[in-house]
Design an enzyme around this catalytic site. Sequence first.
Site, short mmCIF file in Angstrom:
data_model
loop_
_atom_site.label_atom_id
_atom_site.label_comp_id
_atom_site.label_asym_id
_atom_site.label_seq_id
_atom_site.Cartn_x
_atom_site.Cartn_y
_atom_site.Cartn_z
N PHE A 1 30.37 12.07 23.36
CA PHE A 1 28.93 12.33 23.23
C PHE A 1 28.45 13.47 24.13
O PHE A 1 27.46 14.12 23.85
CB PHE A 1 28.13 11.06 23.53
CG PHE A 1 28.40 10.47 24.89
CD1 PHE A 1 29.47 9.62 25.07
CD2 PHE A 1 27.62 10.79 25.98
CE1 PHE A 1 29.75 9.09 26.33
CE2 PHE A 1 27.88 10.27 27.23
CZ PHE A 1 28.96 9.41 27.41
N THR B 1 29.91 3.51 29.00
CA THR B 1 30.89 4.52 28.58
C THR B 1 31.95 4.79 29.65
O THR B 1 33.15 4.74 29.36
CB THR B 1 30.14 5.83 28.25
OG1 THR B 1 29.30 6.17 29.35
CG2 THR B 1 29.29 5.66 27.01
N LYS C 1 20.93 6.02 40.39
CA LYS C 1 19.86 5.32 39.66
C LYS C 1 18.98 4.57 40.66
O LYS C 1 18.18 5.19 41.34
CB LYS C 1 20.48 4.38 38.62
CG LYS C 1 21.05 5.08 37.40
CD LYS C 1 22.41 5.64 37.60
CE LYS C 1 23.09 6.07 36.33
NZ LYS C 1 24.36 6.77 36.63
N1 F0G Z 1 27.51 2.40 35.26
C1 F0G Z 1 26.32 2.50 34.61
C2 F0G Z 1 25.66 1.28 34.14
C3 F0G Z 1 25.78 3.77 34.38
O1 F0G Z 1 24.63 3.86 33.73
C4 F0G Z 1 26.47 4.92 34.83
C5 F0G Z 1 25.94 6.25 34.56
C6 F0G Z 1 27.67 4.75 35.50
C7 F0G Z 1 28.16 3.48 35.70
C8 F0G Z 1 28.48 5.94 35.98
O2 F0G Z 1 27.91 6.45 37.09
O3 F0G Z 1 27.17 8.74 36.40
O4 F0G Z 1 27.34 8.09 38.81
O5 F0G Z 1 29.38 8.42 37.46
N2 F0G Z 1 25.04 6.48 33.75
C9 F0G Z 1 24.39 7.74 33.46
C10 F0G Z 1 23.36 7.53 32.41
C11 F0G Z 1 25.34 8.83 33.15
O6 F0G Z 1 22.76 8.52 31.98
O7 F0G Z 1 23.10 6.39 32.02
P1 F0G Z 1 27.96 8.03 37.45
#
Ligand code: F0G
Length: 472
Positions: A458, A134, A267
Site C-alpha cells: 500500500f 500491517t 502516536k
Molecule cells: N502498531 C500500530 C498499531 C501502528 O499503528 C503502527 C504504525 C505501528 C505498530 C508501527 O509503528 O510506524 O512507528 O514503525 N502505524 C502508522 C499508521 C504507520 O499510520 O497507522 P511505526
Amino acid sequence: MTREFQIIPPPYRIKAVELLTKKQVDIIDNRKRREIAIKKAGYNTFLLEEDDVYIDFLTDSGTNAMSDNQWAGMMLGDEAYAGSKNFYHLEKAVREIYGYKYLVPTHQGRAAEHIMSKILIKPGDFVPNNMYFTTRRVHQELAGAMWIDVSIKEAHESATWHPFKGNVDLEKLEKLIKKVGASKIPYMSLEANVNMAGGQPFSMANLRALRKLCNKYRIPIMLDGTRVVENAYFIQQRENEFKSKTIKEIVREICSYTDGATVSAKKDILVNIGGFLSCNNEKLFLEAKALVVVYEGLHTYGGLAGRDMEAMARGIYEMVNGRHIAARVNQIEYLGHLLLKAKVPIMVPVGGHGIFLDAKRFLPHIPQKQYPAQALCAAIYSESGIRGMERGIVSSGRDPKTGKERESKLELVRLAIPRRVYTHTDMDFVAQAIIRLHKMRKKISGLKMVYETKQLRFFQAKFKPIGEKLIK
Ligand code: F0G
C-alpha cells in the site's frame, strides 16, 4: 444522531503554528493541480508531495504537535553515545506509566516488532492477533509464523455498533490452541485500540479473561501498546467499573495483564519519532538488548537522539492527562457526528484516532477487485486536497503462501487525525468536502493496480482509473 454535540475543550492553548506554504493553501481552489498531482502519484495518496496537500489526515503517526514542555526537553538532549541521561528519564517514565520492568528503545514501532519477532518466533509457529496491523504482521510472517485472526466478528462489520470491537474471540483462540498446541504459539499478539478495525478498543473484562486463558496454556501476551491510552479512555467511558478510575490507572492495569509490549511512540506519546520494546521477562530483555545493537544502535539510544528520548519521556506523562485524551477523542467524534448526520457511511462507533469511511457502502458500484477504498481516497484528495489512507484490500496485501489478494471484509478509507494539530474549523471543512463528494459518489470510477511491491504494497503501489477519469 441529531442530539446536540457536546464539545470537550482541550487543556492547551496554541503558542506556535506551522505556516502552510502558498502552494498548500492554493491547492484548495485549484482542481486542475489536484488532478495532475493525484495522477502523478499513481492514485496513491502516499505518493503525493506534501506541498500539494492542504489537510493531511494520512496518519496520526509522527504528525502530532509537541508541547512547549517537550520542546524544552529537546534542548536538554544528552547526546552521549552510551548512558545518555535521557535514556534513564525514558526508562523511569515507562516503568511509572506502563509498569514494565525492562526497556529497549528503538527508532520506531516496527523496529521493536522486528526484534521481538526474531527472538520469539520459530518457523512454523502460529501467532494469534486481534485483527492485524500491517507492520506487526509482516514481521511475524518474515520470522516464519502464520498470522491467525482471533478478533470478534463484529470487528469486521462497519455498521454494527459494539462498544469493544477490539475484543479477542476467546473461543476461536482456544480452538486454535487445541488444534496446533500451545508450544506452537510463541505469544498472543494483542493490539490496543485496533487500528485496522477503525481504532476500536478491547474491554478490560475481555483482557482479564484472555489473561486467564493464556495462563492456562502458559502463552505470553505481547501488547501492541501504540494506542493504549485511547483504549484506556474507551474503557473509562464504557465499562462501569472504570468510570472513576484515572487514565493512568487504567493504562497501568492493562499492561499488568500483559508480559510486554512494542510501542510506536509516534502516536499516543505525542512525538515525531521513537518507539520501544518493553517487558518483564529478563531473558527476552537480554536477547532484545543484544539484537538492538545490530539493527538500531546501542541499547541506551536504539536509533534515537538523546533529545528524542527526552521528548518521549515527557510525552508519556502528558498522554495520560485525562482532559487531553477526552478532548482528543471528542474532536474525532465531532467529525463523525457531522458525517453521520449527513448519512455518510462510516465505521461505528467512531474510533480513537480517526474516521473510517466505509468504501463498500460509499461506492457500492465498485467491486472490491477495483479497489473502492483506494479510489475513494484518491477522489477525496481530488475533490478537496484532503489526504487520507486506504485501509482495505490494498493494505491487506497478498497471502504469502498462495500469492492471492486477501479480500478483507473491511474496505475503509482512514482519515487519521493528528493530535493537537487541527481545529474544529478544519473538521467542519473536511465534513463539508466529504458530504459534497458523497452526493456525487456515482461519478467515481474504480481502479486497476499497475505496480506493487512484495511487502507492504500500500505504501508504493500505483493505479490507473478503469474509466477515462477518476471522477467523471
Ligand atoms: N502498531 C500500530 C498499531 C501502528 O499503528 C503502527 C504504525 C505501528 C505498530 C508501527 O509503528 O510506524 O512507528 O514503525 N502505524 C502508522 C499508521 C504507520 O499510520 O497507522 P511505526
